[in-house]
Scaffold this active site. Structure first.
Site, short mmCIF file in Angstrom:
data_model
loop_
_atom_site.label_atom_id
_atom_site.label_comp_id
_atom_site.label_asym_id
_atom_site.label_seq_id
_atom_site.Cartn_x
_atom_site.Cartn_y
_atom_site.Cartn_z
CE LYS A 66 44.02 42.60 40.89
NZ LYS A 66 43.11 41.65 40.66
CG ASP A 103 42.23 38.43 42.80
OD1 ASP A 103 41.24 39.05 43.48
OD2 ASP A 103 43.07 38.97 42.06
CE1 TYR A 219 32.62 41.80 40.52
CE2 TYR A 219 30.87 42.99 40.83
CZ TYR A 219 32.24 43.12 40.63
OH TYR A 219 32.64 44.24 41.35
#
Ligand code: ATR
Length: 277
Positions: A66, A103, A219
């Site tokens: 990233k 994000d 998650y």
């Protein structure tokens, strides 16, 4: 010609992005494909060159690329520039590569899908000051959440983000535990408890306000140790799946100028994750 997209990362096999994007292409009648590509750090530059040569229309970027992808891009969206991290690349009409970070905005979209847009005056506590927290902090500010406090095991990292934001407060974990009762929204963004199957909380939730909003960016599992503990205080729960789906939806929108259906996708992925438990 058929369009194609990808997600690059190391590791990549676990990524749910290909399933999600391919399902959206089908649902929205888009003639396109999305594939996972395992790219090791030492091959990043040649992978980008190949993606360009082979005509990818865009791609997602995940750990560990990233930050390191930035020098290979031609242009950065201001938010990605501030965050110093890119998770979405768009190949523009003229072939240049533009980097975005979806994000943080994905988190805020997911939060507002559950709690609406009328909670911007709440005191917000962000737990964690890593890469994910940075993105969320900048996005919260952009979306109008201006009463932000960041707490982190290494408090200096929280202070650094606050300095960059130009507003808000940093505090130690101990101070945050003491003053927890004043926060209407509490966001867990650390990786505490993820490793070795250990069940740990980033801080004690003893003083959590009854009826507060508790959000986690993790998650899998859907109900993290943090959310399970928070639930005892009658809070509104925001699990991490919405953030994942919305970061993908915002990327999809940058590529194809349409916003896909996030509700159905969240339901579908929730069912898949529940089956895994
Ligand atoms: P990400 O990109 O997912 O945010 P990261 O940049 O490595 O990952 O950040 C991890 C976050 O989890 C940090 O806030 C980190 O705290 P430190 O800055 O003090 O390292 C936090 N974290 C990870 N393991 C932790 C632990 N065992 N206890 C407390 N905080 C932890």
């Amino acid at each position: 010609m058929k369009k194609w997209f990808a997600v690059i990362g190391d590791p990549i096999a676990h990524s749910k992005s290909p399933n999600m994007h391919n399902a959206w292409f089908e649902e929205m009648n888009i003639d396109a494909a999305y594939i996972p590509l395992h790219v090791k750090s030492e091959n990043l530059e040649s992978a980008i060159s190949s993606l360009k040569t082979l005509g990818a229309s865009g791609w997602n970027v995940t750990i560990p690329h990233k930050q390191t992808i930035i020098p290979f891009l031609d242009e950065l969206d201001p938010l990605a520039d501030k965050m110093g991290a890119v998770n979405t690349v768009v190949r523009l009409q003229d072939g240049r590569l533009k980097g975005y970070n979806t994000d943080g905005a994905g988190f805020v979209h997911a939060l507002e899908e559950v709690i609406g847009k009328d909670n911007k005056d709440q005191e917000v506590l962000l737990i964690g000051a890593g890469g994910a927290a940075r993105g969320i902090a900048f996005a919260l500010q952009l979306f109008g959440y201006r009463k932000l406090t960041i707490t982190n095991r290494t408090v200096e990292k929280a202070e650094d983000i606050i300095v960059e934001l130009g507003e808000g407060k940093a505090m130690s974990i101990k101070e945050a535990e003491q003053s927890l009762g004043k926060f209407g929204i509490v966001i867990q963004s650390t990786s505490v408890g993820l490793a070795n199957g250990e069940v740990k909380l980033p801080l004690s939730l003893e003083k959590l306000q009854e009826g507060a909003i508790a959000a986690d960016i993790v998650y899998n599992p859907l109900m993290t140790p943090f959310l399970l503990e928070a639930q005892k205080k009658n809070v509104t729960i925001v699990n991490g799946l919405g953030m994942f789906v919305h970061q993908g939806a915002i990327a999809y929108n940058y590529w194809l100028e349409q916003y896909p259906n996030t509700n159905n996708m969240i339901k579908r992925l929730t069912e898949e994750l529940v089956q895994l438990i």
